[in-house]
Design a protein around this motif. Structure first.
Motif, PDB file in Angstrom:
ATOM      1  N   TRP A  12       0.839  -1.207   0.000  1.00 33.64           N
ATOM      2  CA  TRP A  12       0.000   0.000   0.000  1.00 33.64           C
ATOM      3  C   TRP A  12       0.870   1.252   0.000  1.00 33.64           C
ATOM      4  CZ3 TRP A  12      -4.288   2.259  -1.089  1.00 33.64           C
ATOM      5  CH2 TRP A  12      -4.732   3.386  -0.399  1.00 33.64           C
ATOM      6  N   THR A  13       1.976   1.215   0.742  1.00 40.12           N
ATOM      7  CA  THR A  13       2.857   2.390   0.818  1.00 40.12           C
ATOM      8  C   THR A  13       3.640   2.615  -0.485  1.00 40.12           C
ATOM      9  OG1 THR A  13       4.393   0.909   1.934  1.00 40.12           O
ATOM     10  CG2 THR A  13       3.190   2.460   3.330  1.00 40.12           C
ATOM     11  N   ASP A  14       3.659   1.626  -1.395  1.00 44.02           N
ATOM     12  CA  ASP A  14       4.287   1.819  -2.713  1.00 44.02           C
ATOM     13  C   ASP A  14       3.368   2.581  -3.671  1.00 44.02           C
ATOM     14  OD1 ASP A  14       6.588   0.305  -2.020  1.00 44.02           O
ATOM     15  OD2 ASP A  14       5.524  -1.559  -2.458  1.00 44.02           O
ATOM     16  N   VAL A  15       2.085   2.649  -3.351  1.00 44.45           N
ATOM     17  CA  VAL A  15       1.123   3.343  -4.218  1.00 44.45           C
ATOM     18  C   VAL A  15       1.380   4.848  -4.109  1.00 44.45           C
ATOM     19  CG1 VAL A  15      -1.349   3.768  -4.596  1.00 44.45           C
ATOM     20  CG2 VAL A  15      -0.553   1.496  -3.870  1.00 44.45           C
ATOM     21  N   PRO A  16       1.398   5.578  -5.254  1.00 46.70           N
ATOM     22  CA  PRO A  16       1.652   7.022  -5.170  1.00 46.70           C
ATOM     23  C   PRO A  16       0.669   7.715  -4.223  1.00 46.70           C
ATOM     24  CG  PRO A  16       1.636   6.295  -7.464  1.00 46.70           C
ATOM     25  CD  PRO A  16       1.202   5.113  -6.633  1.00 46.70           C
ATOM     26  N   PRO A  17       1.158   8.671  -3.410  1.00 48.34           N
ATOM     27  CA  PRO A  17       0.302   9.355  -2.439  1.00 48.34           C
ATOM     28  C   PRO A  17      -0.968   9.946  -3.048  1.00 48.34           C
ATOM     29  CG  PRO A  17       2.607   9.946  -2.116  1.00 48.34           C
ATOM     30  CD  PRO A  17       2.558   9.073  -3.327  1.00 48.34           C
ATOM     31  N   LEU A  19      -2.805   8.777  -5.507  1.00 45.95           N
ATOM     32  CA  LEU A  19      -3.825   7.722  -5.688  1.00 45.95           C
ATOM     33  C   LEU A  19      -4.342   7.248  -4.331  1.00 45.95           C
ATOM     34  CD1 LEU A  19      -5.514   5.857  -7.462  1.00 45.95           C
ATOM     35  CD2 LEU A  19      -3.573   4.283  -7.582  1.00 45.95           C
ATOM     36  N   ARG A  20      -3.455   7.157  -3.347  1.00 43.79           N
ATOM     37  CA  ARG A  20      -3.913   6.759  -2.002  1.00 43.79           C
ATOM     38  C   ARG A  20      -4.929   7.776  -1.466  1.00 43.79           C
ATOM     39  NH1 ARG A  20       1.035   6.121   1.675  1.00 43.79           N
ATOM     40  NH2 ARG A  20       2.353   6.724  -0.070  1.00 43.79           N
ATOM     41  N   ALA A  21      -4.621   9.078  -1.691  1.00 40.29           N
ATOM     42  CA  ALA A  21      -5.532  10.127  -1.203  1.00 40.29           C
ATOM     43  C   ALA A  21      -6.870  10.055  -1.941  1.00 40.29           C
ATOM     44  CB  ALA A  21      -4.885  11.498  -1.400  1.00 40.29           C
ATOM     45  N   LEU A  22      -6.803   9.817  -3.259  1.00 37.39           N
ATOM     46  CA  LEU A  22      -8.034   9.721  -4.057  1.00 37.39           C
ATOM     47  C   LEU A  22      -8.899   8.562  -3.563  1.00 37.39           C
ATOM     48  CD1 LEU A  22      -9.441  10.807  -6.712  1.00 37.39           C
ATOM     49  CD2 LEU A  22      -8.271   8.938  -7.893  1.00 37.39           C
ATOM     50  N   LEU A  23      -8.248   7.434  -3.272  1.00 35.62           N
ATOM     51  CA  LEU A  23      -8.983   6.261  -2.794  1.00 35.62           C
ATOM     52  C   LEU A  23      -9.623   6.535  -1.436  1.00 35.62           C
ATOM     53  CD1 LEU A  23      -6.549   3.394  -3.863  1.00 35.62           C
ATOM     54  CD2 LEU A  23      -8.914   3.657  -4.597  1.00 35.62           C
ATOM     55  N   GLU A  24      -8.872   7.168  -0.561  1.00 38.05           N
ATOM     56  CA  GLU A  24      -9.420   7.437   0.778  1.00 38.05           C
ATOM     57  C   GLU A  24     -10.613   8.389   0.680  1.00 38.05           C
ATOM     58  OE1 GLU A  24      -5.825   8.556   2.973  1.00 38.05           O
ATOM     59  OE2 GLU A  24      -5.730   6.515   3.803  1.00 38.05           O
ATOM     60  N   THR A  25     -10.535   9.347  -0.249  1.00 39.70           N
ATOM     61  CA  THR A  25     -11.673  10.264  -0.447  1.00 39.70           C
ATOM     62  C   THR A  25     -12.863   9.475  -0.990  1.00 39.70           C
ATOM     63  OG1 THR A  25     -10.120  12.037  -0.941  1.00 39.70           O
ATOM     64  CG2 THR A  25     -12.406  12.402  -1.608  1.00 39.70           C
ATOM     65  N   ALA A  26     -12.613   8.640  -1.997  1.00 45.78           N
ATOM     66  CA  ALA A  26     -13.714   7.872  -2.610  1.00 45.78           C
ATOM     67  C   ALA A  26     -14.334   6.917  -1.595  1.00 45.78           C
ATOM     68  CB  ALA A  26     -13.200   7.105  -3.821  1.00 45.78           C
ATOM     69  N   LEU A  27     -13.500   6.336  -0.726  1.00 49.61           N
ATOM     70  CA  LEU A  27     -14.003   5.356   0.243  1.00 49.61           C
ATOM     71  C   LEU A  27     -14.582   6.029   1.488  1.00 49.61           C
ATOM     72  CD1 LEU A  27     -11.070   2.781  -0.132  1.00 49.61           C
ATOM     73  CD2 LEU A  27     -13.443   2.468  -0.889  1.00 49.61           C
ATOM     74  N   GLY A  28     -14.301   7.305   1.655  1.00 46.73           N
ATOM     75  CA  GLY A  28     -14.921   8.078   2.734  1.00 46.73           C
ATOM     76  C   GLY A  28     -14.232   7.947   4.071  1.00 46.73           C
ATOM     77  N   ASP A  90     -18.569  -8.040  -5.715  1.00 48.72           N
ATOM     78  CA  ASP A  90     -19.013  -6.878  -6.499  1.00 48.72           C
ATOM     79  C   ASP A  90     -17.850  -5.935  -6.765  1.00 48.72           C
ATOM     80  OD1 ASP A  90     -21.623  -7.720  -6.576  1.00 48.72           O
ATOM     81  OD2 ASP A  90     -22.187  -6.645  -4.744  1.00 48.72           O
ATOM     82  N   LEU A  91     -17.904  -5.278  -7.930  1.00 47.39           N
ATOM     83  CA  LEU A  91     -16.969  -4.183  -8.221  1.00 47.39           C
ATOM     84  C   LEU A  91     -17.451  -2.933  -7.492  1.00 47.39           C
ATOM     85  CD1 LEU A  91     -14.625  -2.987  -9.986  1.00 47.39           C
ATOM     86  CD2 LEU A  91     -16.442  -2.302 -11.596  1.00 47.39           C
ATOM     87  N   LEU A  92     -16.529  -2.255  -6.809  1.00 49.94           N
ATOM     88  CA  LEU A  92     -16.911  -1.014  -6.107  1.00 49.94           C
ATOM     89  C   LEU A  92     -16.430   0.225  -6.849  1.00 49.94           C
ATOM     90  CD1 LEU A  92     -16.267  -2.092  -2.395  1.00 49.94           C
ATOM     91  CD2 LEU A  92     -18.382  -2.227  -3.742  1.00 49.94           C
ATOM     92  N   GLY A  93     -15.367   0.137  -7.639  1.00 50.07           N
ATOM     93  CA  GLY A  93     -14.922   1.327  -8.377  1.00 50.07           C
ATOM     94  C   GLY A  93     -13.569   1.136  -9.019  1.00 50.07           C
ATOM     95  N   VAL A  94     -13.266   2.006  -9.992  1.00 47.36           N
ATOM     96  CA  VAL A  94     -11.952   2.032 -10.658  1.00 47.36           C
ATOM     97  C   VAL A  94     -11.443   3.459 -10.560  1.00 47.36           C
ATOM     98  CG1 VAL A  94     -10.692   1.632 -12.815  1.00 47.36           C
ATOM     99  CG2 VAL A  94     -12.690   0.225 -12.274  1.00 47.36           C
ATOM    100  N   HIS A  95     -10.213   3.634 -10.106  1.00 49.06           N
ATOM    101  CA  HIS A  95      -9.670   4.983  -9.852  1.00 49.06           C
ATOM    102  C   HIS A  95      -8.300   5.124 -10.498  1.00 49.06           C
ATOM    103  CE1 HIS A  95     -12.858   5.669  -6.863  1.00 49.06           C
ATOM    104  NE2 HIS A  95     -12.705   4.381  -6.627  1.00 49.06           N
ATOM    105  N   HIS A  96      -8.061   6.300 -11.110  1.00 51.07           N
ATOM    106  CA  HIS A  96      -6.779   6.586 -11.764  1.00 51.07           C
ATOM    107  C   HIS A  96      -6.164   7.830 -11.143  1.00 51.07           C
ATOM    108  CE1 HIS A  96      -8.260   4.032 -15.103  1.00 51.07           C
ATOM    109  NE2 HIS A  96      -9.386   4.705 -14.974  1.00 51.07           N
ATOM    110  N   ALA A  97      -4.876   7.779 -10.879  1.00 48.13           N
ATOM    111  CA  ALA A  97      -4.110   8.978 -10.483  1.00 48.13           C
ATOM    112  C   ALA A  97      -2.629   8.647 -10.567  1.00 48.13           C
ATOM    113  CB  ALA A  97      -4.463   9.420  -9.053  1.00 48.13           C
ATOM    114  N   ALA A  98      -1.816   9.661 -10.856  1.00 45.96           N
ATOM    115  CA  ALA A  98      -0.356   9.525 -10.885  1.00 45.96           C
ATOM    116  C   ALA A  98       0.089   8.363 -11.776  1.00 45.96           C
ATOM    117  CB  ALA A  98       0.179   9.346  -9.454  1.00 45.96           C
ATOM    118  N   SER A  99      -0.603   8.165 -12.896  1.00 43.98           N
ATOM    119  CA  SER A  99      -0.273   7.095 -13.854  1.00 43.98           C
ATOM    120  C   SER A  99      -0.332   5.700 -13.221  1.00 43.98           C
ATOM    121  CB  SER A  99       1.116   7.318 -14.477  1.00 43.98           C
ATOM    122  OG  SER A  99       1.149   8.549 -15.148  1.00 43.98           O
ATOM    123  N   TRP A 100      -1.209   5.543 -12.268  1.00 45.09           N
ATOM    124  CA  TRP A 100      -1.532   4.241 -11.686  1.00 45.09           C
ATOM    125  C   TRP A 100      -3.050   4.051 -11.782  1.00 45.09           C
ATOM    126  CZ3 TRP A 100       0.790   0.958  -7.441  1.00 45.09           C
ATOM    127  CH2 TRP A 100       2.191   1.029  -7.437  1.00 45.09           C
TER     128      TRP A 100
END
Ligand SMILES: Nc1ncnc2c1ncn2[C@@H]1O[C@H](COP(=O)(O)OP(=O)(O)OP(=O)(O)O)[C@@H](O)[C@H]1O
Ligand SMILES: [Mg+2]
Length: 311
Positions: A12-17, A19-28, A90-100
Protein backbone atom coordinates in the motif's frame (compact mmCIF):
# COMPACT_ATOMS: atom_id res chain seq x y z
CA UNK A 1 7.82 1.53 -14.66
CA UNK A 2 9.04 0.65 -11.15
CA UNK A 3 10.95 -2.63 -11.01
CA UNK A 4 8.63 -5.25 -9.49
CA UNK A 5 9.81 -6.50 -6.10
CA UNK A 6 11.99 -9.59 -6.57
CA UNK A 7 9.90 -11.38 -3.99
CA UNK A 8 6.37 -10.63 -2.95
CA UNK A 9 3.96 -7.87 -3.87
CA UNK A 10 3.88 -4.10 -4.04
CA UNK A 11 2.57 -2.70 -0.76
CA UNK A 12 0.00 0.00 0.00
CA UNK A 13 2.86 2.39 0.82
CA UNK A 14 4.29 1.82 -2.71
CA UNK A 15 1.12 3.34 -4.22
CA UNK A 16 1.65 7.02 -5.17
CA UNK A 17 0.30 9.36 -2.44
CA UNK A 18 -2.04 11.01 -4.96
CA UNK A 19 -3.82 7.72 -5.69
CA UNK A 20 -3.91 6.76 -2.00
CA UNK A 21 -5.53 10.13 -1.20
CA UNK A 22 -8.03 9.72 -4.06
CA UNK A 23 -8.98 6.26 -2.79
CA UNK A 24 -9.42 7.44 0.78
CA UNK A 25 -11.67 10.26 -0.45
CA UNK A 26 -13.71 7.87 -2.61
CA UNK A 27 -14.00 5.36 0.24
CA UNK A 28 -14.92 8.08 2.73
CA UNK A 29 -12.31 7.23 5.38
CA UNK A 30 -8.56 6.96 5.86
CA UNK A 31 -6.93 3.54 5.52
CA UNK A 32 -6.06 2.24 8.99
CA UNK A 33 -4.42 -1.00 7.87
CA UNK A 34 -3.49 -2.76 4.63
CA UNK A 35 -3.12 -6.53 4.75
CA UNK A 36 -1.64 -8.48 1.84
CA UNK A 37 -3.19 -11.96 1.80
CA UNK A 38 -1.05 -14.96 0.99
CA UNK A 39 -1.72 -16.59 -2.36
CA UNK A 40 -1.11 -15.86 -6.00
CA UNK A 41 2.09 -15.09 -7.83
CA UNK A 42 1.54 -11.52 -9.01
CA UNK A 43 3.73 -8.55 -8.08
CA UNK A 44 1.03 -5.88 -8.02
CA UNK A 45 -0.72 -4.46 -4.95
CA UNK A 46 -3.51 -6.85 -3.94
CA UNK A 47 -4.53 -5.94 -0.41
CA UNK A 48 -7.43 -5.84 2.00
CA UNK A 49 -7.77 -2.28 3.28
CA UNK A 50 -9.34 -1.72 6.70
CA UNK A 51 -10.72 1.79 6.91
CA UNK A 52 -11.12 3.92 10.00
CA UNK A 53 -14.50 2.80 11.33
CA UNK A 54 -13.83 -0.86 10.51
CA UNK A 55 -15.17 -1.26 6.95
CA UNK A 56 -12.96 -3.39 4.67
CA UNK A 57 -12.48 -3.31 0.88
CA UNK A 58 -10.13 -5.18 -1.43
CA UNK A 59 -7.85 -3.23 -3.80
CA UNK A 60 -5.66 -4.23 -6.74
CA UNK A 61 -3.37 -1.57 -8.17
CA UNK A 62 -0.38 -1.21 -10.48
CA UNK A 63 1.31 1.42 -12.65
CA UNK A 64 -0.45 2.05 -15.96
CA UNK A 65 2.54 0.81 -17.95
CA UNK A 66 2.48 -2.52 -16.09
CA UNK A 67 0.53 -5.16 -18.11
CA UNK A 68 -1.29 -6.08 -14.88
CA UNK A 69 -3.22 -2.81 -15.07
CA UNK A 70 -4.83 -3.95 -18.32
CA UNK A 71 -5.68 -7.24 -16.60
CA UNK A 72 -7.17 -5.38 -13.60
CA UNK A 73 -9.30 -3.15 -15.82
CA UNK A 74 -10.52 -6.26 -17.65
CA UNK A 75 -11.35 -7.86 -14.30
CA UNK A 76 -13.30 -4.75 -13.26
CA UNK A 77 -15.37 -4.88 -16.47
CA UNK A 78 -16.04 -8.59 -15.89
CA UNK A 79 -17.10 -8.13 -12.25
CA UNK A 80 -19.48 -5.41 -13.41
CA UNK A 81 -21.02 -7.66 -16.07
CA UNK A 82 -21.33 -11.03 -14.31
CA UNK A 83 -24.96 -12.06 -13.77
CA UNK A 84 -26.56 -11.72 -10.33
CA UNK A 85 -25.80 -14.77 -8.23
CA UNK A 86 -22.45 -15.45 -9.92
CA UNK A 87 -19.84 -16.59 -7.37
CA UNK A 88 -17.88 -13.32 -7.50
CA UNK A 89 -17.48 -10.19 -5.37
CA UNK A 90 -19.01 -6.88 -6.50
CA UNK A 91 -16.97 -4.18 -8.22
CA UNK A 92 -16.91 -1.01 -6.11
CA UNK A 93 -14.92 1.33 -8.38
CA UNK A 94 -11.95 2.03 -10.66
CA UNK A 95 -9.67 4.98 -9.85
CA UNK A 96 -6.78 6.59 -11.76
CA UNK A 97 -4.11 8.98 -10.48
CA UNK A 98 -0.36 9.52 -10.88
CA UNK A 99 -0.27 7.09 -13.85
CA UNK A 100 -1.53 4.24 -11.69
CA UNK A 101 -4.92 2.49 -11.70
CA UNK A 102 -6.66 0.94 -8.70
CA UNK A 103 -9.64 -1.40 -8.83
CA UNK A 104 -11.72 -1.55 -5.65
CA UNK A 105 -13.66 -4.75 -5.00
CA UNK A 106 -16.01 -5.84 -2.20
CA UNK A 107 -14.03 -7.58 0.53
CA UNK A 108 -14.65 -11.26 1.10
CA UNK A 109 -14.02 -12.55 4.59
CA UNK A 110 -12.53 -15.98 5.01
CA UNK A 111 -9.70 -18.34 4.05
CA UNK A 112 -9.00 -19.97 0.73
CA UNK A 113 -11.19 -23.04 0.37
CA UNK A 114 -9.80 -26.36 1.51
CA UNK A 115 -9.91 -28.50 -1.63
CA UNK A 116 -8.65 -31.60 0.18
CA UNK A 117 -10.81 -34.76 0.44
CA UNK A 118 -11.63 -34.03 4.09
CA UNK A 119 -13.49 -30.80 3.26
CA UNK A 120 -16.83 -30.05 1.58
CA UNK A 121 -15.32 -27.11 -0.32
CA UNK A 122 -14.43 -29.16 -3.42
CA UNK A 123 -18.02 -30.40 -3.70
CA UNK A 124 -19.27 -26.85 -3.35
CA UNK A 125 -16.88 -25.71 -6.11
CA UNK A 126 -18.06 -28.42 -8.52
CA UNK A 127 -21.66 -27.33 -7.84
CA UNK A 128 -20.79 -23.67 -8.50
CA UNK A 129 -19.24 -24.66 -11.84
CA UNK A 130 -22.34 -26.63 -12.80
CA UNK A 131 -24.51 -23.56 -12.13
CA UNK A 132 -22.10 -21.11 -13.79
CA UNK A 133 -21.83 -23.09 -17.03
CA UNK A 134 -25.34 -24.50 -17.38
CA UNK A 135 -26.54 -21.65 -19.64
CA UNK A 136 -24.88 -19.23 -22.09
CA UNK A 137 -23.15 -16.14 -20.72
CA UNK A 138 -25.48 -13.13 -20.66
CA UNK A 139 -24.91 -10.46 -23.34
CA UNK A 140 -23.26 -7.83 -21.05
CA UNK A 141 -20.66 -10.39 -19.94
CA UNK A 142 -19.98 -11.55 -23.52
CA UNK A 143 -19.54 -7.90 -24.51
CA UNK A 144 -17.17 -7.22 -21.56
CA UNK A 145 -14.77 -10.02 -22.57
CA UNK A 146 -15.16 -9.73 -26.38
CA UNK A 147 -12.09 -7.58 -27.09
CA UNK A 148 -9.59 -9.54 -24.97
CA UNK A 149 -8.02 -12.65 -26.53
CA UNK A 150 -8.48 -15.72 -24.36
CA UNK A 151 -5.31 -16.78 -22.57
CA UNK A 152 -6.91 -20.24 -22.14
CA UNK A 153 -7.09 -20.68 -25.92
CA UNK A 154 -3.37 -19.93 -26.25
CA UNK A 155 -2.14 -22.59 -23.79
CA UNK A 156 0.48 -24.94 -25.19
CA UNK A 157 3.82 -26.56 -24.34
CA UNK A 158 4.07 -30.12 -25.69
CA UNK A 159 4.93 -28.84 -29.17
CA UNK A 160 8.17 -27.35 -27.83
CA UNK A 161 8.96 -30.30 -25.58
CA UNK A 162 8.47 -32.65 -28.55
CA UNK A 163 11.16 -30.80 -30.48
CA UNK A 164 13.67 -30.98 -27.63
CA UNK A 165 12.51 -33.38 -24.87
CA UNK A 166 14.14 -32.40 -21.56
CA UNK A 167 16.17 -35.11 -19.84
CA UNK A 168 14.02 -34.93 -16.70
CA UNK A 169 10.69 -35.31 -18.53
CA UNK A 170 8.39 -37.87 -16.84
CA UNK A 171 8.53 -41.12 -18.89
CA UNK A 172 4.72 -41.12 -18.99
CA UNK A 173 4.88 -37.87 -20.98
CA UNK A 174 7.95 -38.89 -22.96
CA UNK A 175 6.21 -42.04 -24.25
CA UNK A 176 3.17 -40.04 -25.32
CA UNK A 177 4.76 -36.82 -26.57
CA UNK A 178 3.41 -37.05 -30.16
CA UNK A 179 -0.11 -37.79 -28.87
CA UNK A 180 0.05 -34.97 -26.31
CA UNK A 181 1.33 -32.51 -28.94
CA UNK A 182 -1.46 -33.57 -31.31
CA UNK A 183 -4.14 -33.11 -28.64
CA UNK A 184 -2.76 -29.72 -27.73
CA UNK A 185 -2.71 -28.69 -31.41
CA UNK A 186 -6.42 -29.49 -31.61
CA UNK A 187 -7.25 -27.28 -28.62
CA UNK A 188 -7.33 -23.75 -30.20
CA UNK A 189 -10.11 -24.68 -32.62
CA UNK A 190 -12.11 -26.29 -29.77
CA UNK A 191 -11.58 -23.35 -27.39
CA UNK A 192 -14.64 -21.40 -28.53
CA UNK A 193 -17.95 -21.38 -26.73
CA UNK A 194 -20.60 -19.20 -25.15
CA UNK A 195 -20.19 -20.06 -21.47
CA UNK A 196 -18.68 -17.93 -18.67
CA UNK A 197 -15.09 -19.06 -18.08
CA UNK A 198 -13.02 -17.86 -15.12
CA UNK A 199 -9.90 -19.41 -16.69
CA UNK A 200 -7.61 -19.29 -13.65
CA UNK A 201 -9.32 -21.48 -11.09
CA UNK A 202 -7.07 -22.43 -8.17
CA UNK A 203 -7.69 -22.43 -4.42
CA UNK A 204 -5.83 -19.13 -4.07
CA UNK A 205 -8.20 -17.55 -6.60
CA UNK A 206 -11.15 -18.45 -4.37
CA UNK A 207 -12.20 -17.29 -0.92
CA UNK A 208 -14.56 -19.22 1.37
CA UNK A 209 -16.50 -16.20 2.55
CA UNK A 210 -18.16 -16.60 5.96
CA UNK A 211 -21.54 -15.49 4.52
CA UNK A 212 -21.40 -16.43 0.83
CA UNK A 213 -19.43 -19.67 0.92
CA UNK A 214 -16.89 -20.44 -1.83
CA UNK A 215 -16.53 -17.41 -4.10
CA UNK A 216 -14.22 -17.00 -7.10
CA UNK A 217 -11.83 -14.01 -7.17
CA UNK A 218 -9.17 -12.86 -9.66
CA UNK A 219 -11.34 -12.72 -12.78
CA UNK A 220 -8.45 -11.14 -14.76
CA UNK A 221 -8.39 -13.95 -17.35
CA UNK A 222 -12.16 -14.33 -17.64
CA UNK A 223 -13.47 -15.11 -21.09
CA UNK A 224 -16.16 -17.07 -22.89
CA UNK A 225 -15.53 -20.62 -24.03
CA UNK A 226 -16.68 -24.21 -23.74
CA UNK A 227 -18.24 -25.21 -20.41
CA UNK A 228 -15.44 -27.66 -19.64
CA UNK A 229 -12.54 -25.21 -19.09
CA UNK A 230 -13.02 -24.37 -15.41
CA UNK A 231 -13.98 -27.91 -14.39
CA UNK A 232 -10.91 -29.27 -16.19
CA UNK A 233 -8.79 -26.60 -14.47
CA UNK A 234 -10.18 -27.51 -11.07
CA UNK A 235 -9.36 -31.20 -11.53
CA UNK A 236 -5.53 -30.96 -11.20
CA UNK A 237 -6.01 -28.57 -8.27
CA UNK A 238 -7.90 -31.34 -6.47
CA UNK A 239 -5.06 -33.77 -7.17
CA UNK A 240 -2.65 -31.19 -5.71
CA UNK A 241 -4.92 -30.98 -2.66
CA UNK A 242 -4.65 -34.71 -2.02
CA UNK A 243 -7.45 -36.38 -4.03
CA UNK A 244 -6.58 -39.62 -5.82
CA UNK A 245 -6.22 -38.94 -9.57
CA UNK A 246 -8.57 -41.87 -10.34
CA UNK A 247 -11.32 -40.29 -8.18
CA UNK A 248 -10.89 -36.89 -9.83
CA UNK A 249 -10.84 -38.47 -13.29
CA UNK A 250 -14.22 -40.08 -12.51
CA UNK A 251 -15.65 -36.75 -11.31
CA UNK A 252 -14.39 -35.05 -14.46
CA UNK A 253 -15.94 -37.76 -16.63
CA UNK A 254 -19.35 -37.32 -14.96
CA UNK A 255 -19.59 -33.58 -14.25
CA UNK A 256 -22.28 -31.74 -16.30
CA UNK A 257 -19.68 -29.25 -17.58
CA UNK A 258 -17.41 -31.95 -19.01
CA UNK A 259 -19.46 -35.15 -19.51
CA UNK A 260 -20.78 -34.13 -22.93
CA UNK A 261 -17.47 -32.91 -24.34
CA UNK A 262 -14.82 -35.53 -23.51
CA UNK A 263 -12.67 -34.65 -26.53
CA UNK A 264 -12.63 -30.92 -25.80
CA UNK A 265 -11.97 -31.59 -22.11
CA UNK A 266 -8.99 -33.84 -22.89
CA UNK A 267 -7.59 -31.35 -25.44
CA UNK A 268 -7.81 -28.53 -22.88
CA UNK A 269 -6.25 -30.63 -20.12
CA UNK A 270 -3.42 -31.57 -22.51
CA UNK A 271 -2.81 -27.92 -23.44
CA UNK A 272 -2.89 -26.80 -19.78
CA UNK A 273 -0.56 -29.60 -18.70
CA UNK A 274 1.80 -28.87 -21.61
CA UNK A 275 1.86 -25.21 -20.57
CA UNK A 276 2.87 -26.24 -17.04
CA UNK A 277 5.52 -28.71 -18.21
CA UNK A 278 7.06 -26.11 -20.54
CA UNK A 279 6.80 -23.07 -18.25
CA UNK A 280 8.07 -24.87 -15.15
CA UNK A 281 11.41 -25.19 -16.99
CA UNK A 282 11.68 -21.47 -17.85
CA UNK A 283 13.71 -19.01 -15.73
CA UNK A 284 11.66 -17.59 -12.84
CA UNK A 285 10.05 -14.22 -13.63
CA UNK A 286 10.72 -11.35 -11.18
CA UNK A 287 8.21 -10.91 -8.38
CA UNK A 288 6.86 -14.48 -8.55
CA UNK A 289 9.15 -16.57 -6.31
CA UNK A 290 6.88 -19.64 -5.96
CA UNK A 291 5.63 -19.86 -9.53
CA UNK A 292 8.01 -22.40 -11.10
CA UNK A 293 7.81 -24.83 -8.14
CA UNK A 294 4.01 -24.65 -8.34
CA UNK A 295 4.10 -25.30 -12.09
CA UNK A 296 6.25 -28.42 -11.56
CA UNK A 297 3.70 -29.79 -9.07
CA UNK A 298 0.75 -28.82 -11.29
CA UNK A 299 2.45 -30.41 -14.32
CA UNK A 300 2.66 -33.74 -12.47
CA UNK A 301 -0.98 -33.48 -11.32
CA UNK A 302 -2.20 -32.72 -14.87
CA UNK A 303 -0.23 -35.67 -16.25
CA UNK A 304 -1.63 -38.00 -13.59
CA UNK A 305 -5.14 -37.08 -14.80
CA UNK A 306 -4.28 -37.33 -18.48
CA UNK A 307 -3.12 -40.93 -17.91
CA UNK A 308 -6.75 -41.75 -17.11
CA UNK A 309 -8.04 -40.07 -20.27
CA UNK A 310 -5.54 -41.25 -22.88
CA UNK A 311 -5.63 -44.64 -24.50
N1 LIG B 1 -12.42 -9.58 -2.90
C1 LIG B 1 -11.51 -10.11 -2.11
N2 LIG B 1 -11.65 -10.11 -0.77
C2 LIG B 1 -10.71 -10.65 0.04
N3 LIG B 1 -9.58 -11.23 -0.39
C3 LIG B 1 -9.40 -11.29 -1.72
C4 LIG B 1 -10.33 -10.74 -2.64
N4 LIG B 1 -9.85 -10.94 -3.89
C5 LIG B 1 -8.69 -11.58 -3.76
N5 LIG B 1 -8.41 -11.80 -2.46
C6 LIG B 1 -7.18 -12.45 -1.92
O1 LIG B 1 -6.04 -11.78 -2.44
C7 LIG B 1 -5.19 -12.67 -3.15
C8 LIG B 1 -4.66 -11.96 -4.39
O2 LIG B 1 -5.74 -11.50 -5.17
P1 LIG B 1 -5.83 -11.81 -6.73
O3 LIG B 1 -5.69 -13.26 -6.94
O4 LIG B 1 -7.06 -11.17 -7.26
O5 LIG B 1 -4.54 -11.02 -7.22
P2 LIG B 1 -3.58 -11.26 -8.44
O6 LIG B 1 -2.42 -10.37 -8.30
O7 LIG B 1 -4.38 -11.16 -9.71
O8 LIG B 1 -3.18 -12.73 -8.25
P3 LIG B 1 -2.31 -13.71 -9.11
O9 LIG B 1 -1.02 -13.68 -8.46
O10 LIG B 1 -3.08 -14.98 -8.96
O11 LIG B 1 -2.30 -13.21 -10.52
C9 LIG B 1 -6.06 -13.88 -3.45
O12 LIG B 1 -5.26 -15.03 -3.49
C10 LIG B 1 -7.03 -13.89 -2.30
O13 LIG B 1 -6.42 -14.53 -1.18
MG1 LIG C 1 -4.76 -14.63 -7.95
Amino acid sequence: MPVPPSSGRLQWTDVPPLLRALLETALGAPVAEAVTPGGGFGHQLAAALRLDGGRRVFVKAAPDDDPLTGANVHEAAVLDALPPGAPAPDLLGVHHAASWTAVVIAHLDGPHPDLSPRSGDAGQTWALLDKLTSSPAPAPYAEAVRAKPSTAAALHGWNELLTAPPADLDPVARDRLPQLAELEASWPTLAHGDRIVHADLRADNMVRDHDRGVTFVDWAHATTGPACIDAASLAPQLVLAGHAPADVARLLRDHPATANSPGTTTAYLAALTGHWHRNARQPAPPGAPGLRAYQHRAAAAGLALLRHRLR
